[in-house]
Design a protein around this motif. Structure first.
Motif, short mmCIF file in Angstrom:
data_model
loop_
_atom_site.label_atom_id
_atom_site.label_comp_id
_atom_site.label_asym_id
_atom_site.label_seq_id
_atom_site.Cartn_x
_atom_site.Cartn_y
_atom_site.Cartn_z
N CYS A 129 0.53 -1.29 0.37
CA CYS A 129 0.19 0.21 0.14
C CYS A 129 1.37 1.26 -0.10
CB CYS A 129 -1.46 -0.30 0.88
SG CYS A 129 -2.09 1.77 1.08
N TYR A 134 0.13 4.31 -0.06
CA TYR A 134 -0.93 4.98 1.11
C TYR A 134 -0.23 5.01 2.22
CZ TYR A 134 -3.05 6.60 -3.38
OH TYR A 134 -4.22 6.55 -4.54
N CYS A 135 0.04 3.97 2.30
CA CYS A 135 0.89 3.78 4.60
C CYS A 135 1.91 3.38 4.30
CB CYS A 135 -0.63 2.23 4.92
SG CYS A 135 -2.44 2.96 4.50
N ILE A 187 -6.46 -0.49 5.49
CA ILE A 187 -6.53 0.30 7.18
C ILE A 187 -7.05 1.87 5.75
CG2 ILE A 187 -5.27 2.24 7.75
CD1 ILE A 187 -3.64 0.36 8.87
N CYS A 188 -6.63 1.80 4.65
CA CYS A 188 -7.27 3.37 3.86
C CYS A 188 -7.28 2.68 2.58
CB CYS A 188 -5.28 3.83 3.25
SG CYS A 188 -5.35 3.15 1.78
N CYS A 237 -6.08 -2.73 1.05
CA CYS A 237 -5.32 -2.47 2.11
C CYS A 237 -6.85 -2.30 2.98
CB CYS A 237 -4.69 -1.58 2.14
SG CYS A 237 -4.35 -0.44 3.93
#
Ligand SMILES: [Zn+2]
Length: 480
Positions: free
Chosen positions: A13, A15-16, A27-28, A25
């Motif tokens: 990921c 972004y993370c 989380i995002c 992902c």
């Protein structure tokens, strides 16, 4: 059912800045990007001590002033068929290879070279004339002496070097990485000849860095687990279902084989989900060549989970050794003596009518394992039916599961070992042997003492003591 060894898909990921095994992902919610790894791709997370070791190696080799790996998850991917080579992955890319070759070395990839230069690296540098660049971008190119304008002091033949177009300390100056073909003085005095054999070259560009975190590694591990929550749950459900079904189908006492390693720990965790702990026994066969941490780990695991542990020990290795000589990759008498014999004894004693044993074998570990069925009779011990609940897990799935459960894994993994077998094993690579020497000098000393004695008796030299003992017939080692 037959399975084929596929490629392990590791994604990231962006972004993370976390590895993600699933399509999303957790989380995002973004889609992770595939990481280009050398197959079969058994990546695993590196721990603090190993990260520090690599960081120091980079500093020593290239003179970097800042850390390169800090604030990031670092994964290691072992390359098949080599003495010891592991890809180092951060930010979803392989930035370098950690190699053992008469000592530990970093072989930077271009992305690693850019970061090294950004972090103040000034050693092992070759600067070239700009008009030479197009010639380096092709396949198997070389830097020739007339194209060189600067070399950093102390370069030795066979060193890994970074090739720049300018000595600015900027990532955009990196053109190539490769291996030096002359010493520093030789380069200064030469008028022609190959200075560097280029390994990778690319149009100069900025480093592709993802955002770093202020968090420490353990907090990053928690994020990594969170980003993979769904896939871990799915794998757990699948394996627990398989275990319950298999136990129903095969009506034998249930056992879990525990070795002190990460894979068998995962199987034990799954067994604790699938059954009551009174419903199964845990088997540990001590080869007599276990690392102290393994013995400690077995003890901790037993206490943590309150499981019923059945142990059997082998202590014949040193005695048989005098008779048989060192075990070899082509002469594995040790597994018979140290593993099978005590296991057979244990099963005859405790499970005279047989047992269903859940084992931590994974198909990603070897090509030969990939084709084996998930449930099968132990070919050497017919009373034991082996079942493989995690045969389709990768090392990353295993680590995510262990970290998620906060399970007490063997501390050897924190020292950079990716296998925790016997401390004497012909399957060991030279890098692994070096780690054993470093971390457990007294254990290795005992073994080396034997090797020296044996070498003297048979007229073998230093090379045999250092590496060739691992084959009974070293001439055949090329086609192991
Ligand atoms: Zn994400």
């Amino acid at each position: 059912m037959r399975t084929i060894l596929g490629k392990m898909h590791l994604k990231w990921c962006h972004y993370c800045n976390l590895p993600v095994l699933d399509k999303i992902c957790n989380i995002c919610g973004n889609e992770p990007v595939e990481v280009k790894l050398t197959p079969p791709g058994g990546a695993r997370p590196a721990f603090e001590k190993e990260i520090e070791f690599i960081e120091n190696l980079i500093k020593e080799q290239f003179g970097t002033k800042e850390d390169i790996l800090k604030g990031r998850i670092v994964l290691m991917n072992k390359l098949p068929g080599n003495e010891d080579m592991q890809e180092i992955i951060i930010d979803g890319q392989v930035i370098a290879v950690l190699k053992y070759d008469n000592g530990w070395k970093i072989m930077p990839r271009l992305e690693g070279a850019r970061r090294i230069v950004n972090a103040g690296g000034y050693k092992k540098i070759v600067v070239i004339k700009e008009d030479v660049i197009p010639y380096l971008l092709g396949r198997s190119s070389s830097v020739l002496r007339p194209g060189v304008t600067y070399v950093s002091e102390g370069i030795k033949k066979e060193d890994e070097v970074i090739i720049l177009k300018k000595m600015n300390g900027k990532d955009e100056d990196v053109v190539a990485v490769g291996r030096a073909k002359m010493d520093y003085e030789e380069i200064l005095n030469a008028e022609k000849g190959v200075v560097v054999k280029v390994r990778h070259a690319e149009e100069p560009r900025k480093a592709n860095e993802l955002k770093t975190s202020e968090k420490n590694l353990r907090e990053l591990f928690k994020d990594m687990v969170k980003a993979n929550e769904d896939v871990i749950r799915r794998f757990e459900e699948n394996s627990v279902g398989f275990m319950r079904n298999t136990a129903k189908r095969i009506n034998l006492p249930i056992t879990v084989a525990y070795s002190g390693g990460k894979d068998s720990l995962t199987v034990l965790l799954l067994a604790l989900k699938a059954f009551d702990k009174e419903e199964f026994d845990v088997l540990f066969t001590d080869t007599g060549l276990e690392f102290p941490e393994t013995i400690k780990n077995v003890d901790i695991v037993q206490k943590t989970y309150g499981i019923k542990l059945i142990k059997e020990e082998s202590n014949e290795f040193w005695e048989k050794l005098e008779e048989y000589g060192p075990p070899g990759r082509d002469y594995r008498w040790c597994s018979e003596i140290c593993k099978l014999k005590p296991l057979k004894r244990l099963i005859d004693k405790h499970y005279p009518n047989g047992t269903l044993t859940f084992v931590g074998l994974r198909k990603y570990e070897s090509f030969s394992r990939a084709k084996k069925p998930r449930v099968q009779k132990n070919p050497h011990i017919p009373k034991q039916i082996n079942a493989m609940p995690i045969h389709n897990w990768s090392a990353m799935h295993v680590w995510l599961y262990i970290l998620k459960n906060n399970a007490p894994y063997n501390k050897m993994y924190e020292k950079g070992f990716d296998r925790v077998g016997c401390y004497v094993c012909p399957a060991m690579e030279l890098g692994e042997i070096d780690k054993v020497k470093r971390e457990y000098p007294e254990l290795w000393e005992k073994w080396e003492k034997f090797l020296r004695k044996w070498a003297e008796k048979h007229g073998y030299g230093e090379k045999w003591i250092k590496e060739l003992w691992r084959w009974k017939n070293p001439n055949k080692r090329k086609n192991k």
